[in-house]
Design a protein around this motif. Structure first.
Motif, PDB file in Angstrom:
ATOM      1  N   THR A 189       0.739  -1.197  -0.026  1.00 39.79           N
ATOM      2  CA  THR A 189       0.014  -0.157   0.032  1.00 39.79           C
ATOM      3  C   THR A 189       0.808   1.092  -0.095  1.00 39.79           C
ATOM      4  O   THR A 189       0.381   2.213  -0.471  1.00 39.79           O
ATOM      5  CB  THR A 189      -0.854   0.002   1.268  1.00 39.79           C
ATOM      6  N   THR A 190       1.758   0.939   0.589  1.00 34.59           N
ATOM      7  CA  THR A 190       2.889   2.225   0.548  1.00 34.59           C
ATOM      8  C   THR A 190       4.011   2.402  -0.511  1.00 34.59           C
ATOM      9  O   THR A 190       5.133   3.179  -0.328  1.00 34.59           O
ATOM     10  CB  THR A 190       3.613   2.564   2.085  1.00 34.59           C
ATOM     11  N   HIS A 191       3.890   1.455  -1.333  1.00 32.19           N
ATOM     12  CA  HIS A 191       4.928   1.293  -2.416  1.00 32.19           C
ATOM     13  C   HIS A 191       5.050   2.534  -3.299  1.00 32.19           C
ATOM     14  O   HIS A 191       6.269   3.126  -3.279  1.00 32.19           O
ATOM     15  CB  HIS A 191       4.769   0.218  -3.332  1.00 32.19           C
ATOM     16  N   ALA A 192       4.140   3.175  -3.816  1.00 30.46           N
ATOM     17  CA  ALA A 192       3.889   4.228  -4.748  1.00 30.46           C
ATOM     18  C   ALA A 192       4.406   5.670  -4.071  1.00 30.46           C
ATOM     19  O   ALA A 192       5.474   6.214  -4.152  1.00 30.46           O
ATOM     20  CB  ALA A 192       2.639   4.552  -4.938  1.00 30.46           C
ATOM     21  N   ALA A 193       4.026   5.484  -2.550  1.00 34.53           N
ATOM     22  CA  ALA A 193       4.540   6.864  -1.605  1.00 34.53           C
ATOM     23  C   ALA A 193       6.332   6.795  -1.430  1.00 34.53           C
ATOM     24  O   ALA A 193       6.793   7.661  -1.532  1.00 34.53           O
ATOM     25  CB  ALA A 193       3.855   6.715  -0.329  1.00 34.53           C
ATOM     26  N   ARG A 194       6.557   5.494  -1.171  1.00 30.76           N
ATOM     27  CA  ARG A 194       7.897   5.104  -0.805  1.00 30.76           C
ATOM     28  C   ARG A 194       8.794   5.476  -2.202  1.00 30.76           C
ATOM     29  O   ARG A 194       9.778   5.942  -2.054  1.00 30.76           O
ATOM     30  CB  ARG A 194       8.319   3.942  -0.361  1.00 30.76           C
ATOM     31  N   ALA A 195       8.294   5.155  -3.117  1.00 31.55           N
ATOM     32  CA  ALA A 195       9.113   5.486  -4.484  1.00 31.55           C
ATOM     33  C   ALA A 195       9.352   6.819  -4.840  1.00 31.55           C
ATOM     34  O   ALA A 195      10.396   7.357  -5.272  1.00 31.55           O
ATOM     35  CB  ALA A 195       8.540   4.525  -5.828  1.00 31.55           C
ATOM     36  N   GLU A 196       8.104   7.613  -4.617  1.00 35.86           N
ATOM     37  CA  GLU A 196       8.084   8.874  -4.765  1.00 35.86           C
ATOM     38  C   GLU A 196       9.105   9.669  -3.743  1.00 35.86           C
ATOM     39  O   GLU A 196       9.861  10.557  -4.113  1.00 35.86           O
ATOM     40  CB  GLU A 196       6.723   9.551  -4.546  1.00 35.86           C
ATOM     41  N   ALA A 197       9.100   9.098  -2.642  1.00 39.13           N
ATOM     42  CA  ALA A 197       9.897   9.566  -1.386  1.00 39.13           C
ATOM     43  C   ALA A 197      11.313   9.333  -1.865  1.00 39.13           C
ATOM     44  O   ALA A 197      12.386  10.231  -1.719  1.00 39.13           O
ATOM     45  CB  ALA A 197       9.683   9.333  -0.055  1.00 39.13           C
ATOM     46  N   ALA A 198      11.721   8.321  -2.337  1.00 44.75           N
ATOM     47  CA  ALA A 198      12.904   7.926  -2.987  1.00 44.75           C
ATOM     48  C   ALA A 198      13.489   8.948  -4.063  1.00 44.75           C
ATOM     49  O   ALA A 198      14.604   9.195  -4.025  1.00 44.75           O
ATOM     50  CB  ALA A 198      13.181   6.563  -3.062  1.00 44.75           C
ATOM     51  N   ALA A 199      12.708   8.794  -5.049  1.00 43.19           N
ATOM     52  CA  ALA A 199      13.072   9.904  -6.186  1.00 43.19           C
ATOM     53  C   ALA A 199      13.420  11.561  -5.598  1.00 43.19           C
ATOM     54  O   ALA A 199      14.106  11.902  -6.375  1.00 43.19           O
ATOM     55  CB  ALA A 199      11.950   9.804  -7.093  1.00 43.19           C
ATOM     56  N   GLN A 200      12.476  11.872  -4.746  1.00 43.60           N
ATOM     57  CA  GLN A 200      12.690  13.087  -4.235  1.00 43.60           C
ATOM     58  C   GLN A 200      14.021  13.158  -3.656  1.00 43.60           C
ATOM     59  O   GLN A 200      14.495  14.366  -3.669  1.00 43.60           O
ATOM     60  CB  GLN A 200      11.451  13.464  -3.284  1.00 43.60           C
ATOM     61  N   LYS A 201      14.349  12.258  -2.958  1.00 46.28           N
ATOM     62  CA  LYS A 201      15.614  12.180  -2.061  1.00 46.28           C
ATOM     63  C   LYS A 201      16.895  12.212  -3.024  1.00 46.28           C
ATOM     64  O   LYS A 201      17.844  13.058  -3.088  1.00 46.28           O
ATOM     65  CB  LYS A 201      15.817  10.879  -1.202  1.00 46.28           C
ATOM     66  N   ARG A 202      16.613  11.304  -4.269  1.00 46.68           N
ATOM     67  CA  ARG A 202      17.611  11.089  -5.158  1.00 46.68           C
ATOM     68  C   ARG A 202      18.034  12.642  -5.949  1.00 46.68           C
ATOM     69  O   ARG A 202      18.873  13.008  -6.169  1.00 46.68           O
ATOM     70  CB  ARG A 202      17.350  10.300  -6.266  1.00 46.68           C
ATOM     71  N   GLU A 203      16.810  13.398  -6.118  1.00 42.07           N
ATOM     72  CA  GLU A 203      16.895  14.703  -6.743  1.00 42.07           C
ATOM     73  C   GLU A 203      17.225  15.478  -5.986  1.00 42.07           C
ATOM     74  O   GLU A 203      18.140  16.683  -6.406  1.00 42.07           O
ATOM     75  CB  GLU A 203      15.295  15.153  -7.188  1.00 42.07           C
ATOM     76  N   GLU A 204      17.044  15.558  -4.337  1.00 42.03           N
ATOM     77  CA  GLU A 204      17.590  16.536  -3.831  1.00 42.03           C
ATOM     78  C   GLU A 204      19.395  16.172  -3.783  1.00 42.03           C
ATOM     79  O   GLU A 204      20.199  17.363  -3.698  1.00 42.03           O
ATOM     80  CB  GLU A 204      17.087  16.252  -2.518  1.00 42.03           C
ATOM     81  N   ARG A 205      19.744  14.966  -3.763  1.00 42.90           N
ATOM     82  CA  ARG A 205      20.903  14.849  -3.822  1.00 42.90           C
ATOM     83  C   ARG A 205      21.841  15.583  -5.061  1.00 42.90           C
ATOM     84  O   ARG A 205      23.084  15.915  -5.006  1.00 42.90           O
ATOM     85  CB  ARG A 205      21.477  13.484  -3.609  1.00 42.90           C
ATOM     86  N   ARG A 206      21.275  14.831  -6.017  1.00 42.16           N
ATOM     87  CA  ARG A 206      21.830  15.442  -7.505  1.00 42.16           C
ATOM     88  C   ARG A 206      21.785  17.102  -7.573  1.00 42.16           C
ATOM     89  O   ARG A 206      22.812  17.608  -8.119  1.00 42.16           O
ATOM     90  CB  ARG A 206      20.986  14.945  -8.576  1.00 42.16           C
ATOM     91  N   ARG A 207      20.827  17.781  -6.821  1.00 40.53           N
ATOM     92  CA  ARG A 207      20.742  19.138  -6.955  1.00 40.53           C
ATOM     93  C   ARG A 207      21.995  19.736  -6.025  1.00 40.53           C
ATOM     94  O   ARG A 207      22.676  20.658  -6.351  1.00 40.53           O
ATOM     95  CB  ARG A 207      19.563  19.704  -6.540  1.00 40.53           C
ATOM     96  N   ALA A 208      22.206  19.013  -4.741  1.00 40.11           N
ATOM     97  CA  ALA A 208      23.274  19.616  -3.929  1.00 40.11           C
ATOM     98  C   ALA A 208      24.676  19.194  -4.608  1.00 40.11           C
ATOM     99  O   ALA A 208      25.501  19.968  -4.566  1.00 40.11           O
ATOM    100  CB  ALA A 208      23.351  18.626  -2.512  1.00 40.11           C
TER     101      ALA A 208
END
Length: 466
Positions: free
Chosen positions: A406-425
Motif C-alpha cells: 500500500t505504501t510502495h508508490a509513496a515510498r518510490a516517490e519519496a526515494a525519487a525526491q531524495k535522489r533529486e535533492e542529492r543531485r541538486r546538491a
C-alpha cells in the motif's frame, strides 16, 4: 405712596402669571408653529416686564417731581402684540395685554404601554440568563468536588494493592503542581491519572480515571437521555520477550464494535467477533482472538468465574504484542511500520448507571485489580505451541507485506525526491568550484543519464537452440 407701588407690582405679576398659564392651555396639541409661539411668548413676557418697570418709574417720578408727569404710551410701541394674525388662537381685547378664554382646556394624559413600564416581567430574559449562570456555577462547584471525592476514594481503596505490587507509585516525572499528596495527577475536572512502576514483568502501569463530567451542566442533562459510567482504564506496559506473540480481546458488545473499528491491531489481526458463550463467558460479551489456543488458555475457569460474577463492572480486556494505538487516517502518508508495544489493557466500570460509588462497588473493584495482576502473571507463564508461533509469525509477515504494497508508490516517490535533492546538491557543489574541467565532465555525465532515461526500453527474448 410706597404701599401703592407694591400693590400695583403684585397685581401686575399675578396678571402676568395668569396670562402665561392660560396662554399655554390654549395652544393646540398638534401645533406645527409651537417653536414660534414660544418665541412670541417670551416677547410678551418681556413687554409685561417693561410695563411694570415703566409703572414703577412713573410712581417714583411722582414722588420727586409732582409737577412733571411722565406718561408712557405703550400702544404706539407695542401695537404688533395686538395683531390677531401674529398670535393664532389668542383672543386679545383692547386695553388688555393678556389672553382671554371662554372655556378651560382639558389635559389628556396618554397611558404608558405595558412593555415600557418598569415591571419585573419586562426583564424576564435577563432573569433567565442570570438564573442559568447561577445554576451552572453551582453545578460546576458541586460536580467538581464530587469527582475529586470519587478519585480520592478509589485511590484510598486500592492503595494497599498497589503498594504490594509496585515499588514506586505516583511518580510521573512532571511538576507536581496539579498532583495531590498521594500521587494522583489531575488532568482535568473529570479525568485523573496515576503512574506506577517497579514490578517484575512490566515496565510501567498507568491508571486513568475517566469520570462523568459532573461539572458540566450540559453533560449532566445528557446523562438523563444517555447514561454513562465512571470508568478506570488500566494500561500495563509488558516487558519485551515476557509474553508470546498473539492478540486477544474480550469486550462488551458495544465496546467490541469500537475496538474493531478504531484499534489498529484488532482490526488487522482479529477483526472477527465471536460469541462469548463458546468460551464460557456471559452472553453480553464478544471475543476477538487471533489464535484459538491462546484464547482457550487465557480464558480459564477462574477468568470465567470473575466474568460471571463481576460482568457489569468489566468493560473490556485487551492483550496484544502489536499495540500501536488507534488506526491511522487514510490521508496520512506513513512510510514506515508504526512502533508496536506489548500491552495488557483492562477497562472497569467504577459506578454503574443509576448507582453511586458505594461500599459494595469498592470491594468489587479491589478484587478486579487483583484480577488484573493475575492476568499479567498468567501471560508471562503462557507459551504458544509450535504451530501457534508459526501462525502468529505468518500473520505478522502478511500484515507487513500488505503495508509495503500500500505504501510502495509513496515510498518510490519519496526515494525519487531524495535522489533529486542529492543531485541538486552535487550540482551546486560543482558550480561553486572554479575548475571548468570538472563542470564539463559533470554536464556530460548528466547528459548521458538523461539520454538513457529517455531511450525506449527493449525487452530481450531468449530463444532456445533447436
Amino acid at each position: 405712596m410706597k404701599l401703592w407701588i407694591v400693590i400695583v407690582h403684585i397685581i401686575l405679576v399675578a396678571t402676568n402669571l395668569w396670562v402665561t398659564a392660560h396662554f399655554h392651555e390654549e395652544i393646540p396639541e398638534d401645533n406645527e408653529f409651537a417653536e414660534f409661539e414660544d418665541f412670541e411668548e417670551e416677547k410678551l413676557n418681556i413687554h409685561n416686564e417693561r410695563v411694570v418697570d415703566s409703572a414703577q418709574e412713573s410712581n417714583l417720578n411722582q414722588d420727586f417731581e409732582e409737577d412733571d408727569v411722565l406718561v408712557a404710551d405703550g400702544d404706539s410701541e407695542f401695537d404688533h402684540f395686538q395683531d390677531e394674525e401674529e398670535f393664532e388662537g389668542l383672543d386679545v381685547t383692547t386695553g388688555n395685554s393678556g389672553p382671554k378664554t371662554d372655556e378651560p382646556s382639558t389635559l389628556t394624559i396618554t397611558k404608558v404601554p405595558l412593555h415600557l413600564r418598569d415591571r419585573w416581567d419586562s426583564f424576564y430574559l435577563e432573569i433567565l440568563m442570570i438564573t442559568g449562570l447561577l445554576v451552572y456555577f453551582i453545578n460546576y462547584m458541586v460536580g467538581r468536588s464530587r469527582n475529586a471525592r470519587i478519585a480520592e476514594q478509589w485511590l484510598m481503596d486500592q492503595q494497599q494493592v498497589l503498594n504490594e505490587n509496585f515499588s514506586l507509585i505516583g511518580h510521573t516525572g512532571r511538576s507536581s503542581d496539579n498532583a495531590n499528596d498521594n500521587g494522583l495527577m489531575k488532568e482535568s475536572e473529570s479525568q485523573y491519572s496515576l503512574y506506577c512502576s517497579g514490578r517484575v514483568g512490566c515496565d510501567s502501569m498507568l491508571v486513568e480515571l475517566k469520570l462523568i463530567k459532573r461539572q458540566d451542566l450540559v453533560a449532566v442533562l445528557a446523562q438523563l437521555v444517555r447514561p454513562q459510567n465512571d470508568q478506570a482504564h488500566i494500561h500495563v506496559e509488558i516487558s519485551k520477550d515476557e509474553t508470546d506473540n498473539f492478540v486477544l480481546a474480550v469486550a462488551s458488545k458495544r465496546t467490541a464494535m469500537h475496538l474493531v473499528r478504531d484499534m489498529a491491531d484488532i482490526s488487522m489481526y482479529c477483526p472477527e467477533k465471536r460469541p462469548a458463550e463458546k468460551f464460557g463467558l456471559p452472553s453480553g460479551f464478544c471475543v476477538m482472538s487471533e489464535i484459538a489456543e491462546a484464547a482457550s488458555a487465557i480464558l480459564d475457569t477462574r477468568v470465567q468465574y470473575i466474568f460471571s460474577k463481576f460482568a457489569p463492572h468489566i468493560d473490556y480486556i485487551h492483550i496484544s504484542d502489536q499495540f500501536s494505538g488507534r488506526k491511522q487516517q487514510e490521508d496520512t502518508a506513513q512510510l514506515t511500520m508504526p512502533e508496536v508495544r506489548r500491552v495488557l489493557m483492562v477497562g472497569l466500570n467504577i459506578s454503574l448507571k443509576g448507582r453511586t460509588y458505594d461500599v459494595e462497588t469498592r470491594q468489587k473493584l479491589k478484587i478486579l485489580l487483583h484480577f488484573t495482576f493475575y492476568l499479567l502473571d498468567k501471560l508471562r507463564r503462557f507459551k504458544l505451541s509450535k504451530e501457534g508461533k508459526n501462525k502468529a509469525d505468518k500473520n505478522r509477515l502478511r500484515v507487513e507485506e500488505a503495508f509495503l504494497k500500500t505504501t510502495h508508490a509513496a515510498r518510490a516517490e519519496a526515494a525519487a525526491q531524495k535522489r533529486e535533492e542529492r543531485r541538486r546538491a552535487e550540482k551546486e557543489r560543482i558550480l561553486q568550484e572554479e575548475d571548468p574541467e570538472k563542470q564539463r565532465k559533470w554536464e556530460e555525465k548528466e547528459q548521458r543519464r538523461l539520454a538513457k532515461k529517455r531511450a525506449p526500453r527493449m525487452k530481450q527474448l531468449k530463444v532456445k537452440a533447436l
